[in-house]
Design a protein around this motif. Structure first.
Motif, PDB file in Angstrom:
ATOM      1  N   PRO A   1      48.042  46.775  33.515  1.00 24.42           N
ATOM      2  CA  PRO A   1      47.584  47.373  34.764  1.00 24.42           C
ATOM      3  C   PRO A   1      48.001  46.508  35.946  1.00 24.42           C
ATOM      4  N   THR A   2      47.568  46.903  37.150  1.00 23.56           N
ATOM      5  CA  THR A   2      47.793  46.093  38.337  1.00 23.56           C
ATOM      6  C   THR A   2      46.521  46.054  39.185  1.00 23.56           C
ATOM      7  N   LEU A   3      46.452  45.019  40.001  1.00 19.36           N
ATOM      8  CA  LEU A   3      45.336  44.846  40.920  1.00 19.36           C
ATOM      9  C   LEU A   3      45.894  44.853  42.328  1.00 19.36           C
ATOM     10  N   LEU A   4      45.419  45.777  43.149  1.00 21.91           N
ATOM     11  CA  LEU A   4      45.919  45.922  44.512  1.00 21.91           C
ATOM     12  C   LEU A   4      44.883  45.361  45.487  1.00 21.91           C
ATOM     13  N   LEU A   5      45.316  44.478  46.377  1.00 23.40           N
ATOM     14  CA  LEU A   5      44.432  43.868  47.368  1.00 23.40           C
ATOM     15  C   LEU A   5      44.970  44.140  48.775  1.00 23.40           C
ATOM     16  N   ILE A   6      44.078  44.444  49.699  1.00 19.65           N
ATOM     17  CA  ILE A   6      44.464  44.717  51.079  1.00 19.65           C
ATOM     18  C   ILE A   6      43.587  43.926  52.035  1.00 19.65           C
ATOM     19  N   LYS A   7      44.218  43.312  53.007  1.00 21.03           N
ATOM     20  CA  LYS A   7      43.472  42.735  54.136  1.00 21.03           C
ATOM     21  C   LYS A   7      43.913  43.493  55.374  1.00 21.03           C
ATOM     22  N   THR A   8      42.949  43.982  56.146  1.00 16.55           N
ATOM     23  CA  THR A   8      43.270  44.716  57.363  1.00 16.55           C
ATOM     24  C   THR A   8      43.378  43.744  58.539  1.00 16.55           C
TER      25      THR A   8
ATOM     26  N   GLU B   1      46.995  35.208  50.002  1.00 12.42           N
ATOM     27  CA  GLU B   1      46.711  35.234  51.438  1.00 12.42           C
ATOM     28  C   GLU B   1      45.509  36.129  51.750  1.00 12.42           C
ATOM     29  N   ILE B   2      44.905  36.709  50.702  1.00 13.54           N
ATOM     30  CA  ILE B   2      43.806  37.662  50.924  1.00 13.54           C
ATOM     31  C   ILE B   2      42.483  37.155  50.370  1.00 13.54           C
ATOM     32  N   VAL B   3      42.491  36.594  49.151  1.00 15.78           N
ATOM     33  CA  VAL B   3      41.240  36.140  48.525  1.00 15.78           C
ATOM     34  C   VAL B   3      41.384  34.690  48.059  1.00 15.78           C
ATOM     35  N   ASP B   4      40.254  34.001  47.996  1.00 15.08           N
ATOM     36  CA  ASP B   4      40.259  32.647  47.448  1.00 15.08           C
ATOM     37  C   ASP B   4      39.976  32.711  45.941  1.00 15.08           C
ATOM     38  N   VAL B   5      39.954  31.560  45.288  1.00 14.95           N
ATOM     39  CA  VAL B   5      39.768  31.511  43.829  1.00 14.95           C
ATOM     40  C   VAL B   5      38.433  32.130  43.427  1.00 14.95           C
ATOM     41  N   LYS B   6      37.384  31.830  44.172  1.00 14.29           N
ATOM     42  CA  LYS B   6      36.062  32.353  43.810  1.00 14.29           C
ATOM     43  C   LYS B   6      36.047  33.881  43.832  1.00 14.29           C
ATOM     44  N   LYS B   7      36.606  34.468  44.884  1.00 13.05           N
ATOM     45  CA  LYS B   7      36.613  35.935  44.975  1.00 13.05           C
ATOM     46  C   LYS B   7      37.481  36.548  43.864  1.00 13.05           C
TER      47      LYS B   7
ATOM     48  N   ALA C   1      41.338  31.397  33.325  1.00 13.70           N
ATOM     49  CA  ALA C   1      42.279  32.491  33.570  1.00 13.70           C
ATOM     50  C   ALA C   1      42.760  32.471  35.017  1.00 13.70           C
ATOM     51  N   VAL C   2      41.867  32.133  35.940  1.00 12.29           N
ATOM     52  CA  VAL C   2      42.246  32.034  37.352  1.00 12.29           C
ATOM     53  C   VAL C   2      42.209  30.555  37.731  1.00 12.29           C
ATOM     54  N   HIS C   3      43.354  29.891  37.606  1.00 17.29           N
ATOM     55  CA  HIS C   3      43.440  28.442  37.843  1.00 17.29           C
ATOM     56  C   HIS C   3      43.347  28.122  39.330  1.00 17.29           C
ATOM     57  N   ALA C   4      42.484  27.190  39.677  1.00 18.11           N
ATOM     58  CA  ALA C   4      42.347  26.787  41.077  1.00 18.11           C
ATOM     59  C   ALA C   4      43.622  26.123  41.585  1.00 18.11           C
ATOM     60  N   GLU C   5      44.312  25.392  40.686  1.00 18.43           N
ATOM     61  CA  GLU C   5      45.478  24.607  41.111  1.00 18.43           C
ATOM     62  C   GLU C   5      46.678  25.489  41.468  1.00 18.43           C
ATOM     63  N   ASN C   6      46.898  26.548  40.682  1.00 15.79           N
ATOM     64  CA  ASN C   6      48.131  27.316  40.915  1.00 15.79           C
ATOM     65  C   ASN C   6      47.888  28.743  41.393  1.00 15.79           C
TER      66      ASN C   6
END
Length: 579
Positions: free
Chosen positions: A407-414, A359-365, A350-355
């Motif tokens: 739904p939506t997923l909201l991500l924030i980097k401070t 700018e906030i999280v990597d594939v693992k997170k 579901a979370v493809h490493a290739e595509n």
């Protein structure tokens, strides 16, 4: 006489006498190998069950009132199953006597093929003798001939084998099984009979694990390639691996209280498994096999009483809410065309490493976050719908890009490199219902979290503290009023084709609105979580924000209490399977 004077043949005779069923139990002992049965069940005083009141039956079943009395349990099963409302034409014992010779014939019973719908399930023998083992196959074959609409029913062999222990003959067992399958009460459900129903129950179980067994869920995500594949075993734990003494106790309560009991017990099994594995390495590379082995050998560590005690200590959603969740999962599967058995897409795909690029999280997170979201959305792939880096920093642009996504997923980097966010269950377009006035919307599936510096997730406060929504000593969160019917798949669809949402605040008797302030937005700000503070607050420029404890999620601040946003991203969920 000294023990050493007793010869082998005398020992055999004494043993046979001790294990021989009493006359009272003889009526229900035709298919039983008494050497395998729990010895404490043998010689009990005759009891009768006169109660018909639900609350009293519920209490007696949970206490194991008929658990040590074989003939009483048989009579109770006969009575409870006989009272199940069924279709007008439901096959009975006479039908079995008419068809069994034609279907089974004089063939070797062990060679009698089982119908495809049992999906190569285990056919547990429990404490059946050779005649009983053969009878199970005959009964299942006869059921298949009478229920052509059953397409997937892996629990059936276990249910038939269990019922046979408490039946006078094959025909009576057949009738009991048929009544469980033919129940036509829309508020009751006993056995999944299609792949759609089975798969949605697995997804529902996964959702419940995610909310009520977070430590176990974290372990499953860490050690398995596909966590839903593990959870798809949940019915097998009960109907296949669990020893007779245990599944019979579960079945006692199941017949009185219904399907929700199965979820409770499976959750309890997972909790006990996790408790025994904390700090240990897995015995094999396959967690599915480890759990199966644990359940098979559960007598080494957990008694039936402890298992049920743990199960009923879990404060689950109401029956109505679980039904809504299962219906939502069914709908998600139907929309994706998954109605027959097929290979499931796992979360790593579901979370493809290739595509995948954030700018906030990597594939693992992102995969960790994906393991928290409801199962019906975990079938989808993430789609970046808005980012301040590309679309600009304004609420109007935020809304224009996010509306239409649910739904939506909201991500924030401070700017201090902290990372937090929220899963938001409802389309931001719903804010317009407030007529320009800031008002809260959303459902109890919303949650907030932080990822950096440490990982922590905060769910709706009612999930962990259902007593906050209690209306009386017997009613838990979301308990429907007596006049409120349980939603049914037979109810005409809503004109908007949307299900009544799972964990909608209006389903609960909440002490105040502060317990359901999920999400709100207008032209000036966005708020997530409310009541004595806000879990997240952003200004109109999506530049500055703040975080604090709030009553809705009972959370700690998700990052520095006042912060500057470096990057904000919103992810939607794209259905790649049906496209």
């Amino acid at each position: 006489m000294p023990d050493e004077c007793v010869g082998p043949k005398q020992c055999e005779r004494v043993h046979a006498t001790l294990r021989r069923p009493s006359a009272a139990m003889g009526e229900y002992s035709r298919f039983i190998d008494w050497d395998k049965m729990d010895a404490s069940i043998q010689d009990q005083d005759s009891k009768e069950l006169t109660s018909t009141e639900f609350q009293e039956l519920k209490q007696l079943a949970r206490q194991g009132y008929w658990a040590k009395n074989h003939s009483l349990r048989a009579k109770v099963y006969h009575k409870l199953i006989g009272n199940i409302p069924c279709r007008t034409v439901t096959p009975d014992a006479n039908v079995y006597r008419d068809i069994v010779v034609k279907i089974a014939g004089k063939r070797n019973i062990s060679a009698l093929p089982l119908p495809e719908f049992v999906d190569d399930s285990l056919v547990p023998t429990y404490c059946l003798n050779a005649e009983g083992v053969g009878a199970v196959r005959k009964i299942i074959s006869c059921i298949a001939s009478q229920f052509p609409d059953i397409s997937f029913c892996p629990a059936l062999p276990s249910v038939v084998a269990l019922l046979l222990h408490y039946s006078r003959d094959e025909a009576e067992c057949f009738e009991k099984a048929c009544r469980l399958l033919a129940c036509n009460d829309p508020s009751k459900h006993f056995v999944d009979q299609t792949f759609l129903a089975f798969e949605s129950s697995c997804m529902t179980f996964g959702d419940l694990v995610n909310k009520y067994c977070q430590a176990a869920h974290k372990l499953m995500v860490a050690v398995s390639e596909d966590v839903l594949e593990v959870y798809s075993d949940w019915q097998r734990w009960l109907f296949g691996e669990l020893p007779l003494t245990y599944i019979a106790r579960v079945f006692d309560v199941f017949l009185v209280e219904g399907y929700k009991v199965l979820y409770r017990v499976a959750l309890a099994l997972l909790k006990f498994f996790h408790k025994g594995r904390v700090g240990q390495t897995m015995e094999s590379q396959n967690v599915q096999q480890d759990i199966r082995a644990f359940v098979r050998d559960i007598a080494k560590s957990v008694s039936p009483e402890k298992l049920l005690e743990k199960a009923f200590a879990i404060r689950l959603f109401s029956r109505k809410e679980i039904h809504l969740l299962q219906m939502a999962n069914e709908k998600a599967l139907q929309q994706k065309g998954i109605t027959v058995k097929q290979k499931r897409q796992n979360v790593h795909l579901a979370v493809h490493a290739e595509n995948f690029k954030s700018e906030i999280v990597d594939v693992k997170k992102m995969r960790d976050i994906w393991s928290w979201i409801p199962e019906r959305f975990a079938l989808c792939q993430p789609l970046l719908v808005y980012t301040t880096l590309e679309h600009g920093c304004s609420l109007s642009r935020f809304y224009s890009h996010c509306e239409g996504h649910e739904p939506t997923l909201l991500l924030i980097k401070t700017t201090a490199q902290e990372v937090c966010g929220a899963f938001l269950s409802t389309d931001w377009n719903e804010r317009k219902r407030g007529g320009g006035k800031l008002s809260f919307f959303g459902t109890g599936e919303c949650f907030v979290f932080r990822l950096v510096p440490e990982v922590e997730r905060y769910e709706w406060v009612i999930i962990k503290h259902p007593e906050l929504a209690m209306t009386g000593p017997e009613q838990g969160a979301g308990t429907p009023q007596a006049s409120e019917p349980l939603p049914s798949s037979s109810v005409p669809p809503d004109p908007s084709d949307r299900l009544s949402p799972f964990l909608s605040a209006r389903h609960f008797n909440l002490p105040s609105k502060a317990a359901s302030m999920f999400m709100a937005g207008d032209r000036e700000c966005i708020i997530i979580g409310g009541g004595d503070g806000q879990a997240l607050y952003f200004d109109a420029d999506l530049n500055h924000g703040r975080t604090s404890h709030c009553n809705t999620f009972n959370n700690q601040p998700l990052c520095s209490e006042t912060f500057q946003i470096a990057v904000l991203e919103v992810w939607g969920f794209i259905d790649t399977m049906s496209s």
